[in-house]
Design a protein around this motif. Structure first.
Motif, short mmCIF file in Angstrom:
data_model
loop_
_atom_site.label_atom_id
_atom_site.label_comp_id
_atom_site.label_asym_id
_atom_site.label_seq_id
_atom_site.Cartn_x
_atom_site.Cartn_y
_atom_site.Cartn_z
N ILE A 31 0.82 -1.21 0.00
CA ILE A 31 0.00 0.00 0.00
C ILE A 31 0.85 1.27 0.00
O ILE A 31 0.57 2.20 -0.74
CB ILE A 31 -0.95 0.00 1.22
N HIS A 32 1.91 1.30 0.80
CA HIS A 32 2.67 2.54 0.99
C HIS A 32 3.99 2.61 0.25
O HIS A 32 4.67 3.63 0.31
CB HIS A 32 2.93 2.75 2.49
N SER A 33 4.38 1.56 -0.40
CA SER A 33 5.68 1.53 -1.04
C SER A 33 5.60 0.68 -2.30
O SER A 33 4.67 -0.09 -2.50
CB SER A 33 6.70 0.93 -0.08
N THR A 34 6.58 0.81 -3.13
CA THR A 34 6.64 -0.05 -4.31
C THR A 34 7.59 -1.22 -4.09
O THR A 34 7.67 -2.11 -4.91
CB THR A 34 7.12 0.74 -5.54
N ASP A 35 8.31 -1.24 -2.98
CA ASP A 35 9.33 -2.25 -2.72
C ASP A 35 8.80 -3.31 -1.75
O ASP A 35 8.76 -3.10 -0.55
CB ASP A 35 10.59 -1.60 -2.15
N ILE A 36 8.40 -4.45 -2.29
CA ILE A 36 7.96 -5.56 -1.45
C ILE A 36 8.97 -6.70 -1.49
O ILE A 36 8.82 -7.70 -0.80
CB ILE A 36 6.56 -6.04 -1.87
N ASP A 37 10.02 -6.54 -2.28
CA ASP A 37 11.01 -7.60 -2.44
C ASP A 37 11.65 -8.00 -1.12
O ASP A 37 11.86 -9.18 -0.87
CB ASP A 37 12.08 -7.17 -3.45
N GLY A 38 11.97 -7.05 -0.26
CA GLY A 38 12.61 -7.38 1.02
C GLY A 38 11.72 -8.25 1.88
O GLY A 38 12.18 -9.21 2.51
N THR A 39 10.44 -7.96 1.91
CA THR A 39 9.49 -8.75 2.69
C THR A 39 9.40 -10.16 2.15
O THR A 39 9.44 -11.14 2.91
CB THR A 39 8.09 -8.10 2.66
N LEU A 40 9.29 -10.29 0.84
CA LEU A 40 9.19 -11.62 0.24
C LEU A 40 10.50 -12.40 0.39
O LEU A 40 10.47 -13.62 0.58
CB LEU A 40 8.80 -11.50 -1.24
N PHE A 41 11.62 -11.71 0.35
CA PHE A 41 12.91 -12.36 0.56
C PHE A 41 13.01 -12.91 1.98
O PHE A 41 13.47 -14.03 2.19
CB PHE A 41 14.05 -11.38 0.27
N ARG A 42 12.57 -12.12 2.96
CA ARG A 42 12.60 -12.60 4.36
C ARG A 42 11.64 -13.78 4.55
O ARG A 42 11.94 -14.71 5.29
CB ARG A 42 12.27 -11.45 5.31
N LEU A 43 10.52 -13.73 3.87
CA LEU A 43 9.57 -14.84 3.92
C LEU A 43 10.21 -16.10 3.33
O LEU A 43 10.08 -17.19 3.88
CB LEU A 43 8.29 -14.47 3.17
N GLU A 44 10.91 -15.94 2.23
CA GLU A 44 11.61 -17.07 1.60
C GLU A 44 12.68 -17.64 2.54
O GLU A 44 12.83 -18.86 2.65
CB GLU A 44 12.24 -16.63 0.29
#
Length: 95
Positions: A31-44
């Motif tokens: 919602i607030h950012s265009t960068d979700i890669d870090g979250t998905l990387f931590r999930l991985e």
């Protein structure tokens, strides 16, 4: 398998398990950012180190889909494939 953006009104919330920590962080990022890669990387990484199950990660990713922007979908597909790979590998380890 292709992931398509789903409208929030027709979204099915019946999941086996969703990791709340990554879901809340992912929604905020979508919602607030265009960068979700870090979250998905931590999930991985959580899946790789067996902190959460691959199915939980897949369910969390599915729960994030209604919040994803169009430019997130390719990234979602990449991580979906990764989680499915881990799921298959973990199932083979159990045999």
């Amino acid at each position: 398998m292709q992931i398509n953006k789903i409208s929030a009104t027709s979204y099915n919330t019946n999941f086996k398990a969703v990791n709340k920590k990554y879901l809340v962080e992912g929604i905020d990022r979508c919602i607030h950012s265009t960068d979700i890669d870090g979250t998905l990387f931590r999930l991985e990484n959580a899946v790789a180190f067996k902190s959460i199950s691959p199915q939980d990660a897949l369910d969390t990713l599915k729960a994030l889909l209604p919040y994803a922007k169009d430019h997130h979908l390719r990234l979602f597909e990449k991580y979906k494939k990764s989680f499915e790979y881990f799921k298959k590998e973990f199932e083979q380890e159990e045999d």
